[in-house]
Design an enzyme around this catalytic site. Structure first.
Site, PDB file in Angstrom:
ATOM      1  N   ASN A  25      60.315 -24.943   1.564  1.00  0.00           N
ATOM      2  CA  ASN A  25      61.173 -23.925   2.180  1.00  0.00           C
ATOM      3  C   ASN A  25      62.404 -23.808   1.289  1.00  0.00           C
ATOM      4  OD1 ASN A  25      62.813 -22.352   3.779  1.00  0.00           O
ATOM      5  ND2 ASN A  25      62.759 -23.700   5.560  1.00  0.00           N
ATOM      6  N   ARG A  85      57.297 -21.276   3.033  1.00  0.00           N
ATOM      7  CA  ARG A  85      57.892 -20.467   4.090  1.00  0.00           C
ATOM      8  C   ARG A  85      58.523 -19.229   3.439  1.00  0.00           C
ATOM      9  NH1 ARG A  85      63.019 -21.583   8.052  1.00  0.00           N
ATOM     10  NH2 ARG A  85      62.570 -19.831   9.408  1.00  0.00           N
ATOM     11  N   HIS A 136      61.207 -16.440  12.989  1.00  0.00           N
ATOM     12  CA  HIS A 136      60.887 -17.738  13.623  1.00  0.00           C
ATOM     13  C   HIS A 136      59.460 -17.747  14.160  1.00  0.00           C
ATOM     14  CE1 HIS A 136      65.452 -18.198  14.585  1.00  0.00           C
ATOM     15  NE2 HIS A 136      65.162 -18.967  13.534  1.00  0.00           N
ATOM     16  N   ARG A 165      76.162 -15.795  12.838  1.00  0.00           N
ATOM     17  CA  ARG A 165      75.723 -14.386  12.880  1.00  0.00           C
ATOM     18  C   ARG A 165      76.133 -13.747  14.199  1.00  0.00           C
ATOM     19  NH1 ARG A 165      69.640 -15.532  11.493  1.00  0.00           N
ATOM     20  NH2 ARG A 165      70.184 -17.383  10.309  1.00  0.00           N
ATOM     21  N   ASP A 201      78.739 -25.280  14.326  1.00  0.00           N
ATOM     22  CA  ASP A 201      77.902 -26.385  14.809  1.00  0.00           C
ATOM     23  C   ASP A 201      78.097 -26.530  16.312  1.00  0.00           C
ATOM     24  OD1 ASP A 201      77.195 -29.174  15.548  1.00  0.00           O
ATOM     25  OD2 ASP A 201      76.691 -29.265  13.416  1.00  0.00           O
ATOM     26  N   GLU A 227      57.824 -26.236  12.551  1.00  0.00           N
ATOM     27  CA  GLU A 227      57.443 -25.091  11.717  1.00  0.00           C
ATOM     28  C   GLU A 227      56.676 -25.537  10.478  1.00  0.00           C
ATOM     29  OE1 GLU A 227      61.659 -24.136  12.104  1.00  0.00           O
ATOM     30  OE2 GLU A 227      61.100 -22.023  12.140  1.00  0.00           O
TER      31      GLU A 227
HETATM   32  P1  ADP Z   1      68.301 -24.485  11.808  1.00  0.00           P
HETATM   33  O1  ADP Z   1      68.247 -23.089  12.333  1.00  0.00           O
HETATM   34  O2  ADP Z   1      69.262 -24.667  10.659  1.00  0.00           O
HETATM   35  O3  ADP Z   1      66.952 -25.136  11.614  1.00  0.00           O
HETATM   36  P2  ADP Z   1      68.549 -26.340  13.993  1.00  0.00           P
HETATM   37  O4  ADP Z   1      67.385 -25.886  14.760  1.00  0.00           O
HETATM   38  O5  ADP Z   1      68.491 -27.667  13.329  1.00  0.00           O
HETATM   39  O6  ADP Z   1      69.034 -25.257  12.967  1.00  0.00           O
HETATM   40  O7  ADP Z   1      69.808 -26.336  14.987  1.00  0.00           O
HETATM   41  C1  ADP Z   1      71.079 -26.670  14.562  1.00  0.00           C
HETATM   42  C2  ADP Z   1      72.022 -26.580  15.771  1.00  0.00           C
HETATM   43  O8  ADP Z   1      71.580 -27.539  16.750  1.00  0.00           O
HETATM   44  C3  ADP Z   1      73.456 -26.895  15.428  1.00  0.00           C
HETATM   45  O9  ADP Z   1      74.322 -25.967  16.036  1.00  0.00           O
HETATM   46  C4  ADP Z   1      73.645 -28.269  16.058  1.00  0.00           C
HETATM   47  O10 ADP Z   1      74.973 -28.484  16.456  1.00  0.00           O
HETATM   48  C5  ADP Z   1      72.732 -28.188  17.264  1.00  0.00           C
HETATM   49  N1  ADP Z   1      72.420 -29.531  17.758  1.00  0.00           N
HETATM   50  C6  ADP Z   1      71.771 -30.520  17.119  1.00  0.00           C
HETATM   51  N2  ADP Z   1      71.761 -31.649  17.877  1.00  0.00           N
HETATM   52  C7  ADP Z   1      72.404 -31.338  19.034  1.00  0.00           C
HETATM   53  C8  ADP Z   1      72.745 -32.057  20.226  1.00  0.00           C
HETATM   54  N3  ADP Z   1      72.399 -33.330  20.385  1.00  0.00           N
HETATM   55  N4  ADP Z   1      73.402 -31.399  21.191  1.00  0.00           N
HETATM   56  C9  ADP Z   1      73.776 -30.106  21.045  1.00  0.00           C
HETATM   57  N5  ADP Z   1      73.499 -29.376  19.942  1.00  0.00           N
HETATM   58  C10 ADP Z   1      72.840 -29.979  18.955  1.00  0.00           C
END
Ligand code: ADP
Length: 393
Positions: free
Chosen positions: A11, A90, A179, A240, A282, A383
């Site tokens: 990816n 991907r 997705h 976004r 985040d 994925e």
């Molecule tokens: P990507 O789209 O980059 O693959 P992810 O599916 O890994 O992203 O999701 C990232 C998001 O998930 C971030 O906003 C992160 O803060 C949130 N996240 C990860 N762990 C937790 C948690 N334990 N509680 C709340 N949010 C979380």
């Protein structure tokens, strides 16, 4: 060794290269990791190989050196003399043409380049990743697996935009959705959790991560989804904006003196959770700040859960009923708050959350009560495994 089928899944982002090595005879991941900050001075290569974590800082001027460094690690550990049998890539946008995964040819690569018109932040990097891997593995099949493919057959009325029809046709302007590997994976797992055939179910899948999209899945097929021609539409995301009035774009270009790059950057990288909260993209940091009383973090958090609920309501109508709602991706899998908040106003559908299972369980599970009319599940997405399966298929 005779019956192993090793598939490398790649990816590629503009400055990153994520990898995953699968033994498809057992459908197990042997190694995963990523090179980050490619071409930006010191790069990072992190990986987990057979449970052991590795971390290196080294110069990786291009994706070529990144792939070489990854392969060196794999050959020194899990791969040894075993060849890689195929590489799955991907690819974010398959445009109007690709409704399924394809074996990569020159024509396919040219199409991926061309469809950068819809995904300027993703497709060029995906194509670069494919070219790099094809040079490293010229004699094995390379397969492109498109994020858009799962949504390829959503009905015309669900994918047309209200602009002049000739212009839509000329440029392929329509909803594509993204997705796809994730939505199809979690829908299939949900059917297994429910012990019912996927082809008899109406499921709303909620992929809530840095990027967020919601999908209406009927009989195992996507019939509508929240993202659009690009991954900018729909629910607000980490950076976004999600759906906004298009006039906002015109106004900002005029009054903030933004050109194409300026407006693209603002809507893709400075908006969403980050833009509203001023704290972070985040979600963990948003939750923390919200709990400490930061009003803008609360607003960002509330808009995210509100948007997800709006789509579930809309898709209950699209599907004419819902059997299951599934949460996945970083936020969907981990945030008990988001799941509880989203489900709190779905009682009209017959959703009854089991708060104990929501808060204290882990991994793939049902989080609704036995008498809930709609089953709510959490399914960590995979994925990469879907891409590996597609590659083998
Ligand atoms: P990507 O789209 O980059 O693959 P992810 O599916 O890994 O992203 O999701 C990232 C998001 O998930 C971030 O906003 C992160 O803060 C949130 N996240 C990860 N762990 C937790 C948690 N334990 N509680 C709340 N949010 C979380």
């Amino acid at each position: 060794m005779g019956d192993t089928v090793f598939v490398l899944v790649l990816n590629a982002g503009s400055s990153s290269l994520k990898f995953n090595l699968f033994d498809m005879a057992k459908e197990t991941s042997l190694a995963e990791g990523m090179a980050e900050r490619i071409g930006l001075g010191e790069a990072n290569l992190t990986s987990t190989i057979e449970g052991n974590k590795h971390r290196e800082t080294l110069p990786l001027p291009t994706h070529k050196e990144a792939l070489e460094a990854i392969l060196e690690q794999l050959r020194a550990t899990v791969l040894h003399e075993t060849p890689i049998h195929a590489v799955g890539h991907r690819v974010v946008h398959g445009g109007p043409k690709y409704g399924d995964s394809v074996l990569v040819t020159d024509e396919v690569l040219q199409d991926i380049d061309h469809f950068a018109m819809y995904a300027p932040l993703h497709n060029p990097a995906n194509a670069l990743g494919i070219r790099t891997a094809m040079a490293a593995f010229p004699n094995v099949p390379h397969v492109a697996v498109f994020d858009t493919a799962f949504h390829h057959n959503i009905p015309d009325h669900a994918r047309i935009y209200g602009i002049p029809y000739e212009i839509s046709q000329k440029y392929g302007i329509r909803r594509y959705g993204f997705h796809g590997s994730s939505h199809s994976y979690v829908a299939a797992r949900t059917a297994i959790l429910l012990c019912r055939p996927l082809r008899a179910l109406k499921i709303v899948t909620c992929h809530i991560g840095n990027g967020t999209s919601i999908c209406a899945v009927h009989n195992g097929k996507s019939v509508d989804t929240s993202m659009g021609m690009t991954p900018l539409q729909g629910v607000i995301m980490g950076t976004r904006c999600g759906t906004i009035d298009p006039s906002v774009v015109e106004m900002l270009m005029e009054y903030e003196h933004l050109d194409y790059n300026g407006i693209t950057d603002l809507l893709n990288k400075k908006s969403g959770l980050l833009g509203i909260s001023g704290v972070s993209s985040d979600f963990r940091e948003i939750e923390r700040a919200a709990e400490q009383g930061n009003d803008r973090a609360r607003l960002a958090r509330d808009l995210l859960t509100y948007n997800v609920r709006q789509y579930i309501g809309a898709y209950a109508t699209v599907l004419d009923g819902v059997d299951a709602i599934t949460f996945t991706a970083g936020i969907g899998t981990h945030s008990t708050f988001v799941r509880a908040k989203v489900c709190s106003k779905l009682s009209f559908l017959g959703v009854k959350l089991d708060h104990e299972a929501n808060e204290h369980g882990t991994g793939e599970r049902i989080i609704s009560t036995p008498d809930s009319r709609v089953t709510v599940t959490v399914v960590p997405t995979n994925e990469e495994l879907m891409i590996a399966r597609e590659t083998v298929r």
